[in-house]
Design a protein around this motif. Structure first.
Motif, PDB file in Angstrom:
ATOM      1  N   GLU A   2      30.095  42.636  40.613  1.00 37.48           N
ATOM      2  CA  GLU A   2      29.523  41.974  42.176  1.00 37.48           C
ATOM      3  C   GLU A   2      28.112  42.819  41.907  1.00 37.48           C
ATOM      4  O   GLU A   2      27.799  41.835  42.802  1.00 37.48           O
ATOM      5  N   LYS A   3      27.659  43.376  41.235  1.00 35.48           N
ATOM      6  CA  LYS A   3      25.849  43.611  41.647  1.00 35.48           C
ATOM      7  C   LYS A   3      25.436  42.177  39.961  1.00 35.48           C
ATOM      8  O   LYS A   3      24.731  41.662  40.327  1.00 35.48           O
ATOM      9  N   THR A   4      26.247  41.956  39.400  1.00 33.05           N
ATOM     10  CA  THR A   4      25.692  40.689  38.583  1.00 33.05           C
ATOM     11  C   THR A   4      25.502  40.118  39.235  1.00 33.05           C
ATOM     12  O   THR A   4      25.156  39.082  39.566  1.00 33.05           O
ATOM     13  N   ALA A   5      26.246  39.141  39.719  1.00 31.87           N
ATOM     14  CA  ALA A   5      26.249  38.897  40.954  1.00 31.87           C
ATOM     15  C   ALA A   5      25.047  38.292  41.760  1.00 31.87           C
ATOM     16  O   ALA A   5      24.614  37.499  42.103  1.00 31.87           O
ATOM     17  N   GLU A   6      25.136  39.803  42.539  1.00 31.33           N
ATOM     18  CA  GLU A   6      24.904  39.974  43.585  1.00 31.33           C
ATOM     19  C   GLU A   6      23.008  39.690  43.215  1.00 31.33           C
ATOM     20  O   GLU A   6      21.699  39.279  43.852  1.00 31.33           O
ATOM     21  N   VAL A   7      22.045  40.042  41.772  1.00 29.42           N
ATOM     22  CA  VAL A   7      21.090  40.272  41.404  1.00 29.42           C
ATOM     23  C   VAL A   7      21.051  38.713  41.283  1.00 29.42           C
ATOM     24  O   VAL A   7      19.881  38.017  41.006  1.00 29.42           O
ATOM     25  N   TYR A   8      21.848  37.706  40.209  1.00 31.70           N
ATOM     26  CA  TYR A   8      21.627  36.582  39.920  1.00 31.70           C
ATOM     27  C   TYR A   8      21.723  35.344  41.074  1.00 31.70           C
ATOM     28  O   TYR A   8      20.689  34.671  41.329  1.00 31.70           O
ATOM     29  N   LEU A  34      38.324  37.527  29.666  1.00 36.30           N
ATOM     30  CA  LEU A  34      38.458  35.850  30.956  1.00 36.30           C
ATOM     31  C   LEU A  34      39.915  36.265  31.012  1.00 36.30           C
ATOM     32  O   LEU A  34      40.574  34.642  31.935  1.00 36.30           O
ATOM     33  N   ASP A  35      40.129  37.165  31.881  1.00 38.60           N
ATOM     34  CA  ASP A  35      41.292  36.878  32.453  1.00 38.60           C
ATOM     35  C   ASP A  35      40.616  36.052  33.688  1.00 38.60           C
ATOM     36  O   ASP A  35      39.442  36.255  34.320  1.00 38.60           O
ATOM     37  N   PRO A  36      42.365  35.165  34.214  1.00 40.53           N
ATOM     38  CA  PRO A  36      41.695  34.057  35.413  1.00 40.53           C
ATOM     39  C   PRO A  36      41.157  34.191  36.454  1.00 40.53           C
ATOM     40  O   PRO A  36      40.266  34.378  37.442  1.00 40.53           O
ATOM     41  N   ALA A  37      41.860  35.366  36.863  1.00 38.85           N
ATOM     42  CA  ALA A  37      41.711  36.295  38.161  1.00 38.85           C
ATOM     43  C   ALA A  37      40.276  36.735  38.197  1.00 38.85           C
ATOM     44  O   ALA A  37      39.311  36.557  39.354  1.00 38.85           O
ATOM     45  N   GLU A  38      39.827  37.134  36.948  1.00 37.00           N
ATOM     46  CA  GLU A  38      37.977  37.865  37.284  1.00 37.00           C
ATOM     47  C   GLU A  38      37.737  36.980  37.369  1.00 37.00           C
ATOM     48  O   GLU A  38      36.247  37.183  37.631  1.00 37.00           O
ATOM     49  N   VAL A  39      37.506  35.895  36.697  1.00 34.97           N
ATOM     50  CA  VAL A  39      36.942  34.456  36.348  1.00 34.97           C
ATOM     51  C   VAL A  39      36.481  34.049  37.399  1.00 34.97           C
ATOM     52  O   VAL A  39      34.809  33.442  38.235  1.00 34.97           O
ATOM     53  N   ASP A  40      37.271  33.363  38.071  1.00 30.16           N
ATOM     54  CA  ASP A  40      37.696  32.348  39.772  1.00 30.16           C
ATOM     55  C   ASP A  40      36.981  33.929  40.398  1.00 30.16           C
ATOM     56  O   ASP A  40      36.048  33.516  41.293  1.00 30.16           O
ATOM     57  N   TYR A  41      36.676  35.313  40.774  1.00 29.21           N
ATOM     58  CA  TYR A  41      36.218  35.805  41.530  1.00 29.21           C
ATOM     59  C   TYR A  41      34.995  36.207  41.450  1.00 29.21           C
ATOM     60  O   TYR A  41      34.018  36.125  42.195  1.00 29.21           O
ATOM     61  N   PHE A  42      34.918  36.639  39.912  1.00 30.82           N
ATOM     62  CA  PHE A  42      32.961  36.772  39.631  1.00 30.82           C
ATOM     63  C   PHE A  42      32.530  34.848  40.092  1.00 30.82           C
ATOM     64  O   PHE A  42      31.308  35.449  40.680  1.00 30.82           O
ATOM     65  N   PHE A  43      32.844  33.944  39.637  1.00 34.90           N
ATOM     66  CA  PHE A  43      32.198  32.497  39.966  1.00 34.90           C
ATOM     67  C   PHE A  43      32.420  32.465  41.414  1.00 34.90           C
ATOM     68  O   PHE A  43      31.209  31.506  41.502  1.00 34.90           O
ATOM     69  N   GLY A  44      33.386  32.978  42.131  1.00 40.72           N
ATOM     70  CA  GLY A  44      32.944  33.115  43.774  1.00 40.72           C
ATOM     71  C   GLY A  44      32.414  33.928  44.206  1.00 40.72           C
ATOM     72  O   GLY A  44      31.921  33.759  45.101  1.00 40.72           O
ATOM     73  N   LEU A  45      31.325  34.421  43.188  1.00 44.97           N
ATOM     74  CA  LEU A  45      30.167  35.285  43.746  1.00 44.97           C
ATOM     75  C   LEU A  45      29.319  34.679  44.142  1.00 44.97           C
ATOM     76  O   LEU A  45      28.298  34.905  44.815  1.00 44.97           O
ATOM     77  N   ILE A  46      28.965  33.404  43.622  1.00 45.87           N
ATOM     78  CA  ILE A  46      27.729  32.843  42.769  1.00 45.87           C
ATOM     79  C   ILE A  46      27.441  31.937  43.639  1.00 45.87           C
ATOM     80  O   ILE A  46      28.034  30.687  44.239  1.00 45.87           O
ATOM     81  N   SER A  47      25.893  31.695  44.370  1.00 44.65           N
ATOM     82  CA  SER A  47      26.450  30.477  45.541  1.00 44.65           C
ATOM     83  C   SER A  47      25.766  29.815  44.648  1.00 44.65           C
ATOM     84  O   SER A  47      24.769  28.564  45.501  1.00 44.65           O
TER      85      SER A  47
END
Length: 177
Positions: A2-8, A34-47
């Motif tokens: 979450e914090k990485t996505a927020e900073v980016y 590279l768990d699919p759920a985590e990858v999907d979650y992370f890139f879903g946070l990126i705008s």
């Protein structure tokens, strides 16, 4: 994540849309397996859309201490990539190198060294995350499975020089010489 996505997201407007921003599967919780759920979650946070994954094969191999050969490593990496399904397209580049550190990881699990200093920490990191060259066609199988835009031969040397002999060995393993 979450914090990485927020900073980016806060600085992403400063990145030209023609520049890829690739997030690496570093060897700690988050994208490292590279768990699919985590990858999907992370890139879903990126705008933004100019993002992807820089898959570090050594990090991914170190995340599985049961691997004992380059062939097993290639099979494991390709199975992880296959599990990503359509998210495989997020992988734009790879840091290609080999790590078979399971024996070391089992030997030191739960043990705290008597002396903790920079050299002890450095030794521990390079013992787990070896960044050795692939010497077999496992390298070729990994590259063919992922089909990245970029391949970086991320290999350790004893100093800060480029280990040309290791790069040549790995390129031969990829079928590039």
């Amino acid at each position: 994540m979450e914090k990485t996505a927020e900073v980016y997201n806060r600085v992403s407007d400063a990145v030209p849309s023609s520049v890829w921003v690739l997030f690496e599967n570093t060897f700690w919780p988050g994208l490292y397996k590279l768990d699919p759920a985590e990858v999907d979650y992370f890139f879903g946070l990126i705008s933004r859309n100019n993002v992807g994954i820089m898959l570090d094969t050594s990090h991914l191999m170190a995340a599985n201490p049961d691997l004992t050969s380059e062939a097993e490593g290639a099979e494991y990496i390709c199975s992880v990539v296959k599990r990503l399904g359509s998210m495989k397209s997020l992988i734009k580049g790879i840091h290609l190198s080999c790590s078979l550190s399971g024996e070391y990881q089992r030997r030191v699990a739960g043990k705290i060294p008597g002396v903790v200093n920079v050299e002890t920490i450095r030794h521990h990191i390079i013992s787990m995350d070896q960044h050795r060259p692939f010497a077999t066609d496992a390298a070729k199988r990994i590259v063919e499975c992922i089909d990245p835009l970029y391949v970086t031969h991320e290999l350790f040397a004893d100093d800060f020089s480029i280990p040309l002999d290791k790069v040549k060995l790995q390129r031969r393993a990829m079928g590039k010489f």
